[in-house]
Motif scaffolding. Structure first.
Motif, PDB file in Angstrom:
ATOM      1  N   ALA A   1       0.866  -1.178   0.000  1.00 53.11           N
ATOM      2  CA  ALA A   1       0.000   0.000   0.000  1.00 53.11           C
ATOM      3  C   ALA A   1       0.903   1.229   0.000  1.00 53.11           C
ATOM      4  O   ALA A   1       1.638   1.472   0.963  1.00 53.11           O
ATOM      5  CB  ALA A   1      -0.909  -0.001   1.225  1.00 53.11           C
ATOM      6  N   ARG A   2       0.836   1.998  -1.059  1.00 52.67           N
ATOM      7  CA  ARG A   2       1.770   3.114  -1.227  1.00 52.67           C
ATOM      8  C   ARG A   2       1.023   4.441  -1.190  1.00 52.67           C
ATOM      9  O   ARG A   2       0.266   4.764  -2.101  1.00 52.67           O
ATOM     10  CB  ARG A   2       2.547   2.955  -2.536  1.00 52.67           C
ATOM     11  N   PHE A   3       1.264   5.194  -0.105  1.00 47.87           N
ATOM     12  CA  PHE A   3       0.668   6.513   0.078  1.00 47.87           C
ATOM     13  C   PHE A   3       1.756   7.521   0.458  1.00 47.87           C
ATOM     14  O   PHE A   3       1.483   8.510   1.104  1.00 47.87           O
ATOM     15  CB  PHE A   3      -0.388   6.476   1.178  1.00 47.87           C
ATOM     16  N   ARG A   4       2.971   7.265   0.051  1.00 48.03           N
ATOM     17  CA  ARG A   4       4.073   8.143   0.444  1.00 48.03           C
ATOM     18  C   ARG A   4       3.876   9.539  -0.144  1.00 48.03           C
ATOM     19  O   ARG A   4       3.694   9.700  -1.355  1.00 48.03           O
ATOM     20  CB  ARG A   4       5.407   7.552  -0.016  1.00 48.03           C
ATOM     21  N   GLY A   5       3.907  10.553   0.719  1.00 50.66           N
ATOM     22  CA  GLY A   5       3.770  11.922   0.262  1.00 50.66           C
ATOM     23  C   GLY A   5       2.360  12.328  -0.115  1.00 50.66           C
ATOM     24  O   GLY A   5       2.142  13.438  -0.606  1.00 50.66           O
ATOM     25  N   THR A   6       1.387  11.469   0.120  1.00 42.72           N
ATOM     26  CA  THR A   6       0.002  11.779  -0.216  1.00 42.72           C
ATOM     27  C   THR A   6      -0.550  12.829   0.747  1.00 42.72           C
ATOM     28  O   THR A   6      -0.235  12.829   1.934  1.00 42.72           O
ATOM     29  CB  THR A   6      -0.854  10.501  -0.156  1.00 42.72           C
ATOM     30  N   VAL A   7      -1.390  13.718   0.224  1.00 44.64           N
ATOM     31  CA  VAL A   7      -2.045  14.738   1.036  1.00 44.64           C
ATOM     32  C   VAL A   7      -3.532  14.414   1.116  1.00 44.64           C
ATOM     33  O   VAL A   7      -4.207  14.297   0.090  1.00 44.64           O
ATOM     34  CB  VAL A   7      -1.848  16.146   0.449  1.00 44.64           C
ATOM     35  N   PHE A   8      -4.021  14.241   2.336  1.00 46.17           N
ATOM     36  CA  PHE A   8      -5.436  13.985   2.584  1.00 46.17           C
ATOM     37  C   PHE A   8      -6.047  15.278   3.107  1.00 46.17           C
ATOM     38  O   PHE A   8      -5.727  15.725   4.208  1.00 46.17           O
ATOM     39  CB  PHE A   8      -5.615  12.862   3.609  1.00 46.17           C
ATOM     40  N   THR A   9      -6.942  15.900   2.318  1.00 47.46           N
ATOM     41  CA  THR A   9      -7.471  17.214   2.694  1.00 47.46           C
ATOM     42  C   THR A   9      -8.741  17.125   3.536  1.00 47.46           C
ATOM     43  O   THR A   9      -9.256  18.148   3.970  1.00 47.46           O
ATOM     44  CB  THR A   9      -7.755  18.054   1.436  1.00 47.46           C
ATOM     45  N   ASP A  10      -9.253  15.932   3.750  1.00 51.11           N
ATOM     46  CA  ASP A  10     -10.438  15.738   4.581  1.00 51.11           C
ATOM     47  C   ASP A  10     -10.236  14.454   5.383  1.00 51.11           C
ATOM     48  O   ASP A  10      -9.127  13.922   5.439  1.00 51.11           O
ATOM     49  CB  ASP A  10     -11.696  15.667   3.703  1.00 51.11           C
ATOM     50  N   ASP A  11     -11.284  13.934   5.988  1.00 49.60           N
ATOM     51  CA  ASP A  11     -11.156  12.731   6.810  1.00 49.60           C
ATOM     52  C   ASP A  11     -10.569  11.570   6.011  1.00 49.60           C
ATOM     53  O   ASP A  11     -10.855  11.396   4.816  1.00 49.60           O
ATOM     54  CB  ASP A  11     -12.525  12.305   7.344  1.00 49.60           C
ATOM     55  N   ALA A  12      -9.781  10.759   6.701  1.00 49.19           N
ATOM     56  CA  ALA A  12      -9.214   9.546   6.106  1.00 49.19           C
ATOM     57  C   ALA A  12      -9.539   8.373   7.010  1.00 49.19           C
ATOM     58  O   ALA A  12      -9.168   8.369   8.188  1.00 49.19           O
ATOM     59  CB  ALA A  12      -7.701   9.682   5.923  1.00 49.19           C
ATOM     60  N   GLY A  13     -10.242   7.384   6.480  1.00 45.56           N
ATOM     61  CA  GLY A  13     -10.661   6.239   7.282  1.00 45.56           C
ATOM     62  C   GLY A  13     -10.021   4.948   6.815  1.00 45.56           C
ATOM     63  O   GLY A  13     -10.258   4.500   5.691  1.00 45.56           O
ATOM     64  N   PHE A  14      -9.185   4.371   7.680  1.00 47.71           N
ATOM     65  CA  PHE A  14      -8.550   3.080   7.416  1.00 47.71           C
ATOM     66  C   PHE A  14      -8.879   2.090   8.546  1.00 47.71           C
ATOM     67  O   PHE A  14      -8.173   1.112   8.740  1.00 47.71           O
ATOM     68  CB  PHE A  14      -7.027   3.240   7.315  1.00 47.71           C
ATOM     69  N   GLY A  15      -9.954   2.348   9.276  1.00 46.16           N
ATOM     70  CA  GLY A  15     -10.309   1.477  10.386  1.00 46.16           C
ATOM     71  C   GLY A  15     -10.574   0.055   9.931  1.00 46.16           C
ATOM     72  O   GLY A  15     -11.298  -0.184   8.972  1.00 46.16           O
ATOM     73  N   GLY A  16      -9.968  -0.915  10.623  1.00 46.62           N
ATOM     74  CA  GLY A  16     -10.166  -2.322  10.282  1.00 46.62           C
ATOM     75  C   GLY A  16      -9.480  -2.768   9.020  1.00 46.62           C
ATOM     76  O   GLY A  16      -9.657  -3.914   8.584  1.00 46.62           O
ATOM     77  N   ALA A  17      -8.677  -1.908   8.401  1.00 46.36           N
ATOM     78  CA  ALA A  17      -7.969  -2.293   7.178  1.00 46.36           C
ATOM     79  C   ALA A  17      -6.866  -3.309   7.493  1.00 46.36           C
ATOM     80  O   ALA A  17      -6.333  -3.350   8.604  1.00 46.36           O
ATOM     81  CB  ALA A  17      -7.375  -1.067   6.501  1.00 46.36           C
ATOM     82  N   VAL A  18      -6.536  -4.123   6.505  1.00 51.65           N
ATOM     83  CA  VAL A  18      -5.466  -5.116   6.642  1.00 51.65           C
ATOM     84  C   VAL A  18      -4.420  -4.829   5.567  1.00 51.65           C
ATOM     85  O   VAL A  18      -4.743  -4.798   4.368  1.00 51.65           O
ATOM     86  CB  VAL A  18      -5.997  -6.552   6.496  1.00 51.65           C
ATOM     87  N   PHE A  19      -3.197  -4.619   6.005  1.00 53.98           N
ATOM     88  CA  PHE A  19      -2.089  -4.350   5.094  1.00 53.98           C
ATOM     89  C   PHE A  19      -1.217  -5.602   5.056  1.00 53.98           C
ATOM     90  O   PHE A  19      -0.519  -5.915   6.026  1.00 53.98           O
ATOM     91  CB  PHE A  19      -1.284  -3.145   5.579  1.00 53.98           C
ATOM     92  N   THR A  20      -1.267  -6.332   3.947  1.00 56.93           N
ATOM     93  CA  THR A  20      -0.551  -7.606   3.876  1.00 56.93           C
ATOM     94  C   THR A  20       0.889  -7.452   3.425  1.00 56.93           C
ATOM     95  O   THR A  20       1.668  -8.400   3.519  1.00 56.93           O
ATOM     96  CB  THR A  20      -1.267  -8.569   2.914  1.00 56.93           C
TER      97      THR A  20
ATOM     98  N   TYR B   1       3.988  -4.060   2.552  1.00 62.68           N
ATOM     99  CA  TYR B   1       4.514  -2.787   3.044  1.00 62.68           C
ATOM    100  C   TYR B   1       3.402  -1.741   3.051  1.00 62.68           C
ATOM    101  O   TYR B   1       2.644  -1.611   2.085  1.00 62.68           O
ATOM    102  CB  TYR B   1       5.658  -2.362   2.135  1.00 62.68           C
ATOM    103  N   ALA B   2       3.286  -0.993   4.136  1.00 63.42           N
ATOM    104  CA  ALA B   2       2.340   0.117   4.227  1.00 63.42           C
ATOM    105  C   ALA B   2       3.152   1.401   4.288  1.00 63.42           C
ATOM    106  O   ALA B   2       3.743   1.721   5.317  1.00 63.42           O
ATOM    107  CB  ALA B   2       1.450  -0.024   5.460  1.00 63.42           C
ATOM    108  N   GLY B   3       3.201   2.116   3.178  1.00 64.82           N
ATOM    109  CA  GLY B   3       4.061   3.285   3.080  1.00 64.82           C
ATOM    110  C   GLY B   3       3.291   4.587   3.151  1.00 64.82           C
ATOM    111  O   GLY B   3       2.625   4.969   2.188  1.00 64.82           O
ATOM    112  N   PHE B   4       3.383   5.269   4.289  1.00 72.56           N
ATOM    113  CA  PHE B   4       2.745   6.565   4.492  1.00 72.56           C
ATOM    114  C   PHE B   4       3.786   7.628   4.861  1.00 72.56           C
ATOM    115  O   PHE B   4       3.435   8.675   5.394  1.00 72.56           O
ATOM    116  CB  PHE B   4       1.696   6.475   5.600  1.00 72.56           C
ATOM    117  N   GLY B   5       5.051   7.359   4.581  1.00 75.77           N
ATOM    118  CA  GLY B   5       6.090   8.315   4.927  1.00 75.77           C
ATOM    119  C   GLY B   5       5.860   9.659   4.258  1.00 75.77           C
ATOM    120  O   GLY B   5       5.623   9.727   3.049  1.00 75.77           O
ATOM    121  N   GLY B   6       5.935  10.735   5.040  1.00 79.00           N
ATOM    122  CA  GLY B   6       5.766  12.066   4.491  1.00 79.00           C
ATOM    123  C   GLY B   6       4.350  12.424   4.112  1.00 79.00           C
ATOM    124  O   GLY B   6       4.110  13.501   3.549  1.00 79.00           O
TER     125      GLY B   6
END
Length: 375
Positions: free
Chosen positions: A173-192, A194-199
């Motif tokens: 899951a690649r979200f590196r450098g992503t900008v979320f301008t409103d609510d972000a919901g990942f509740g109960g998600a499963v990352f099998t 690499y989960a990349g949210f750096g930056g």
């Protein structure tokens, strides 16, 4: 005066109606193709919708909704039947190469239409999205909840409301450098993977409560300006929050870290909850700064804990915490408000060299520091 009389000279209402009719016809044709039983025709519908969106911005959110809906319907999460429900019939798991191509194309177009087109040097500070163009549509809402999501790379994208509740990311899951301008919901998600949210930047609330990370969870340098909840999340691989910034509070209550957890240099300006969290690997909070109250009550550290050089300016609670692994390091940590270690248990050495409890009188500071960790 009638509304039509206010239009500029030369305006032909019939041309406007004809244009609207043409757009509607194009849209309906594209949707009809998109719903075909033939993968090749569906693929044509995907591209037709993209062309329509490039030329007519008012349809872009609807088009993104259609693309997301397709991915949800073709990759649904298995349901959990109740005790009185009939078992769900087995799903067809084999996907043809043609159908894979349709899904891959949708994922690629989602990324292309939401990804920041500017060179990296021109993106700072990342508080304003680039101008909307025929090829950049963001930020827009994305709903990929309850989906077994195929490969999607949303790095450097601009997303408004993001809904990934109960989604399984079947690859990285690649979200590196992503900008979320409103609510972000990942509740109960499963990352099998690499989960990349750096930056990444979360400008509103974000929920990872109950999420499961089976690979490395990378949030290094991420910025959370609303509340961020990781309550009851499970980190099976390493977790990295090095130099992350939380300005609206951070909830990690009852989270489980089964590998190393790195929070070195993390800054939390709101309240922090790690109450009842479990760290079975090394917990690294070296140089972290907590300006609101930090609650570690009932937390369990079985693999060693490092708070060397950490700064607590809003009070800290370690009541009932258990340090049963390697030495717990609090050397040069600074507490400028109350620090409670009532009933905390240390089964190995607790390092307090240079520990400063600045709310104490100078005469009692050293004794209080030793008393706090059972020294």
């Amino acid at each position: 005066m009638a509304q039509w009389e206010k239009r500029p000279p030369g305006h032909d209402h019939r041309v406007e109606v004809a244009d609207d009719t043409r757009v509607t016809e194009l849209y309906l044709k594209a949707v009809d193709q998109f719903g075909s039983d033939e993968p090749a025709v569906r693929l044509g519908g995907v591209h037709a919708l993209d062309r329509l969106g490039r030329e007519h911005p008012e349809h872009r959110q609807v088009i993104v909704n259609l693309w997301c809906s397709y991915l949800r319907m073709t990759n649904p999460q298995p349901t959990n039947p109740g005790p009185n429900d009939a078992p769900e019939p087995p799903r067809e798991t084999t996907v043809s190469s043609e159908e894979q191509h349709v899904q891959t194309t949708i994922a690629e177009l989602l990324t292309a239409r939401l990804r920041d087109p500017r060179p990296h040097a021109e993106r700072n500070p990342r508080i304003t999205p680039p101008p909307v163009t025929p090829t950049f549509w963001g930020p827009l809402d994305i709903d990929l909840s309850n989906t077994r999501l195929p490969a999607v790379d949303l790095s450097d994208c601009w997303i408004a409301t993001a809904t990934f509740t109960n989604t399984t990311f079947t690859t990285d899951a690649r979200f590196r450098g992503t900008v979320f301008t409103d609510d972000a919901g990942f509740g109960g998600a499963v990352f099998t993977g690499y989960a990349g949210f750096g930056g990444a930047i979360f400008t509103d609330g974000v929920w990872f409560g109950g999420a499961v990370f089976t690979g490395y969870a990378g949030f290094d340098g991420a910025v959370f300006t609303g509340g961020a909840s990781f309550a009851e999340a499970v980190f099976i691989g390493r977790a990295g929050f090095v130099e992350a910034v939380f300005t609206g509070g951070a909830w990690f209550g009852s989270a489980v870290f089964t590998d190393d957890a790195a929070f070195g240099g993390t800054v939390v300006t709101g309240r922090t909850w790690f109450n009842a969290a479990v760290f079975t690997g090394h917990a690294w909070f070296v140089g972290a700064t907590f300006t609101g109250r930090a609650d570690f009550s009932g937390a369990v550290f079985t693999g060693g804990a490092g708070f060397i050089g950490a700064v607590f300016t809003g009070g800290a609670g370690f009541g009932g915490a258990m340090f049963t692994g390697r030495a717990a390091g609090f050397g040069e940590a600074i507490f400028t408000d109350d620090a409670g270690f009532d009933t905390a248990v240390f089964t190995d050495n607790a390092s307090t060299d240079g520990l400063m409890l600045l709310w104490q009188d100078p005469e009692t500071e050293t004794a209080a520091a030793e008393d706090a960790v059972g020294g």
